[in-house]
Design a protein around this motif. Structure first.
Motif, PDB file in Angstrom:
ATOM      1  N   LEU A  20      45.769  49.106  42.109  1.00  0.00           N
ATOM      2  CA  LEU A  20      44.816  49.334  41.008  1.00  0.00           C
ATOM      3  C   LEU A  20      44.465  48.085  40.267  1.00  0.00           C
ATOM      4  N   ARG A  21      45.403  47.102  40.041  1.00  0.00           N
ATOM      5  CA  ARG A  21      45.303  45.700  39.194  1.00  0.00           C
ATOM      6  C   ARG A  21      44.224  45.005  40.061  1.00  0.00           C
ATOM      7  N   TYR A  25      40.581  43.817  38.808  1.00  0.00           N
ATOM      8  CA  TYR A  25      40.086  42.259  38.712  1.00  0.00           C
ATOM      9  C   TYR A  25      38.663  42.118  39.380  1.00  0.00           C
ATOM     10  N   ALA A  26      38.738  42.776  40.595  1.00  0.00           N
ATOM     11  CA  ALA A  26      37.659  42.614  41.289  1.00  0.00           C
ATOM     12  C   ALA A  26      36.407  43.141  40.850  1.00  0.00           C
ATOM     13  N   THR A  42      37.797  51.957  37.776  1.00  0.00           N
ATOM     14  CA  THR A  42      38.673  52.208  38.844  1.00  0.00           C
ATOM     15  C   THR A  42      39.652  53.199  38.521  1.00  0.00           C
ATOM     16  N   ALA A  43      40.267  54.077  39.413  1.00  0.00           N
ATOM     17  CA  ALA A  43      41.110  55.021  39.004  1.00  0.00           C
ATOM     18  C   ALA A  43      42.385  55.080  39.850  1.00  0.00           C
ATOM     19  N   MET A  44      43.509  55.700  39.593  1.00  0.00           N
ATOM     20  CA  MET A  44      44.632  55.933  40.616  1.00  0.00           C
ATOM     21  C   MET A  44      44.842  56.982  40.789  1.00  0.00           C
ATOM     22  N   ALA A 101      52.786  49.701  32.735  1.00  0.00           N
ATOM     23  CA  ALA A 101      53.054  49.321  34.128  1.00  0.00           C
ATOM     24  C   ALA A 101      51.763  48.860  34.692  1.00  0.00           C
ATOM     25  N   VAL A 102      50.776  49.365  34.256  1.00  0.00           N
ATOM     26  CA  VAL A 102      49.357  48.861  34.764  1.00  0.00           C
ATOM     27  C   VAL A 102      49.132  47.450  34.366  1.00  0.00           C
ATOM     28  N   ALA A 103      49.563  46.983  33.110  1.00  0.00           N
ATOM     29  CA  ALA A 103      49.338  45.569  32.810  1.00  0.00           C
ATOM     30  C   ALA A 103      50.170  44.569  33.821  1.00  0.00           C
ATOM     31  N   GLY A 104      51.274  45.071  34.052  1.00  0.00           N
ATOM     32  CA  GLY A 104      52.227  44.468  35.126  1.00  0.00           C
ATOM     33  C   GLY A 104      52.988  43.315  34.858  1.00  0.00           C
TER      34      GLY A 104
END
Length: 146
Positions: A20-21, A25-26, A42-44, A101-104
């Motif tokens: 997802l990250r 970014y892309a 974009t989605a998970m 968690a998405v921020a990572g």
């Protein structure tokens, strides 16, 4: 509690979060920086809640055209309560853990930007802003060679 839950989400969904990250970014680089669109998303895939039985979670990431006022990345976390579950018993703060968690990693700060409440669901919005390191914030002093 949020930190522990964030680590649990990262452990369970690590590969999907990483994908997802990369997609986020892309999108920001290809679609926005090249001038094609104002924003992209974009989605998970929908996931079951990690702490709430009878609740599912949707995570959508938005890449926005950069500006001085807004964050480049936004995250929306929707928590849906299944019909057989009472929404009063839901631990809604789980949305914060999903956003972290998405921020990572420590390069992004997760900032709550509001929420929408509907019967049986809530959608939480977050901005990801880059955390500047002290070296980035302070200008370098010029060295004279006299």
């Amino acid at each position: 509690m949020i930190g522990t839950l964030t680590r649990r989400i990262q452990m369970i969904c690590g590969d999907e979060l990483s994908l997802l990250r990369r997609q986020m970014y892309a999108l920001a680089w290809q679609d926005i920086h090249e001038g094609a669109v104002e924003g992209a998303a974009t989605a998970m895939a929908r996931k079951p809640s990690c702490v709430n039985h009878g609740v599912s979670v949707d995570v959508v990431c938005f890449a926005l055209r950069p500006s001085n006022e807004d964050a480049t990345f936004m995250i929306s976390v929707a928590m849906h309560v299944h019909p057989d579950r009472r929404s009063g018993d839901v631990y809604w703060e789980e949305a914060d853990a999903w956003a972290h968690a998405v921020a990572g990693h420590e390069w992004f700060r997760v900032e709550p930007r509001g929420r929408l409440e509907n019967p049986g669901s809530r959608v939480f919005h977050y901005a990801l802003t880059e955390d500047g390191s002290p070296a980035q914030e302070a200008p370098l002093a010029e060295v004279s060679s006299t």
